[in-house]
Design a protein around this motif. Structure first.
Motif, short mmCIF file in Angstrom:
data_model
loop_
_atom_site.label_atom_id
_atom_site.label_comp_id
_atom_site.label_asym_id
_atom_site.label_seq_id
_atom_site.Cartn_x
_atom_site.Cartn_y
_atom_site.Cartn_z
N MET A 22 31.52 45.03 55.77
CA MET A 22 32.95 44.68 55.75
C MET A 22 33.75 45.52 54.77
N ILE A 23 33.11 45.97 53.68
CA ILE A 23 33.86 46.77 52.71
C ILE A 23 33.48 48.25 52.74
N GLY A 24 32.54 48.59 53.61
CA GLY A 24 32.19 50.00 53.78
C GLY A 24 31.42 50.59 52.63
N THR A 25 30.41 49.88 52.16
CA THR A 25 29.55 50.39 51.09
C THR A 25 28.12 50.00 51.38
N SER A 26 27.22 50.35 50.49
CA SER A 26 25.81 50.04 50.71
C SER A 26 25.49 48.61 50.28
N GLU A 27 24.43 48.09 50.86
CA GLU A 27 23.97 46.74 50.50
C GLU A 27 23.53 46.71 49.03
N ALA A 28 22.92 47.79 48.56
CA ALA A 28 22.48 47.88 47.16
C ALA A 28 23.68 47.81 46.21
N MET A 29 24.78 48.47 46.58
CA MET A 29 26.00 48.45 45.76
C MET A 29 26.58 47.03 45.71
N VAL A 30 26.55 46.34 46.83
CA VAL A 30 27.04 44.96 46.87
C VAL A 30 26.19 44.08 45.96
N GLN A 31 24.87 44.22 46.05
CA GLN A 31 23.97 43.42 45.21
C GLN A 31 24.20 43.68 43.73
N GLU A 32 24.34 44.96 43.36
CA GLU A 32 24.60 45.33 41.97
C GLU A 32 25.93 44.76 41.49
N SER A 33 26.94 44.86 42.33
CA SER A 33 28.26 44.36 41.95
C SER A 33 28.25 42.85 41.75
N ILE A 34 27.61 42.14 42.67
CA ILE A 34 27.53 40.68 42.55
C ILE A 34 26.80 40.29 41.28
N LYS A 35 25.68 40.96 41.01
CA LYS A 35 24.92 40.65 39.79
C LYS A 35 25.76 40.89 38.54
N ALA A 36 26.49 42.01 38.50
CA ALA A 36 27.34 42.32 37.36
C ALA A 36 28.46 41.28 37.22
N TYR A 37 29.09 40.90 38.34
CA TYR A 37 30.15 39.89 38.30
C TYR A 37 29.62 38.55 37.79
N GLU A 38 28.41 38.20 38.17
CA GLU A 38 27.82 36.94 37.69
C GLU A 38 27.54 37.01 36.19
N GLU A 39 27.01 38.14 35.72
CA GLU A 39 26.70 38.31 34.30
C GLU A 39 27.96 38.33 33.44
N GLN A 40 29.06 38.84 33.98
CA GLN A 40 30.34 38.92 33.26
C GLN A 40 31.16 37.64 33.40
N ASN A 41 30.61 36.65 34.10
CA ASN A 41 31.32 35.39 34.38
C ASN A 41 32.61 35.59 35.16
N VAL A 42 32.66 36.65 35.96
CA VAL A 42 33.76 36.82 36.90
C VAL A 42 33.51 35.87 38.07
N ILE A 43 32.28 35.85 38.55
CA ILE A 43 31.85 34.85 39.54
C ILE A 43 31.22 33.72 38.75
#
Length: 159
Positions: A22-43
């Motif tokens: 949906m956003i035109g990137t790799s699955e690995a990039m999505v996983q990394e981004s989600i993990k970072a957002y969770e660690e930063q308390n964005v999610i």
């Protein structure tokens, strides 16, 4: 990656593969981004929005307006922290207008909500006044529309 956050907010059940497409990137990039957002308390968490009226669960939700005397040095933050620690509190907001805060709580009955307001919320020294409003029917929440229950088809039995 703001688009990723918007997609997760609207439907957190999407897979990383779906999100990547949906956003035109790799699955690995999505996983990394989600993990970072969770660690930063964005999610902060993931949640399903449930229409409890469809499963016939009894309960009541109340919106409580609260007038507060702010604390020197802390403003409203310390009072808000005391309020949102209660299990009954679903949401707590600092507001503009006649009241300083809005608190949303759920309980099993009107009495349970009334006891929360009188015994817990009003007992906080900095709380100067409250106004309680009971939610009678939900039409839309978190961008999701609560659908009307489908009408049962009438059946006629002739004997």
């Amino acid at each position: 990656m703001e688009k990723l956050l918007q997609l997760l907010e609207s439907d957190c059940s999407l897979t990383t593969k779906q999100l990547a497409a949906m956003i035109g990137t790799s699955e690995a990039m999505v996983q990394e981004s989600i993990k970072a957002y969770e660690e930063q308390n964005v999610i902060l968490g993931y949640k399903a929005v449930v229409d409890w009226d469809r499963v016939k669960r009894e309960g009541v939700t109340a919106l409580i307006e609260v007038k507060v005397e702010p604390q020197q040095g802390d403003g409203f933050d310390r009072v808000a922290e005391r309020i949102y620690q209660y299990e009954e509190v679903e949401s707590c907001y600092l507001m503009s207008g006649d009241f300083d805060m809005t608190v949303i709580i759920s309980g099993k009955s009107l009495r349970e909500v009334a006891l929360f307001v009188s015994q817990k919320l009003s007992a906080i020294d900095e709380v100067k006044a409250t106004a309680t409003h009971f939610i009678l029917k939900k039409y839309k929440e978190n961008h999701l529309i609560f659908q009307k229950p489908e009408k049962q088809k009438e059946e006629f039995i002739f004997v």
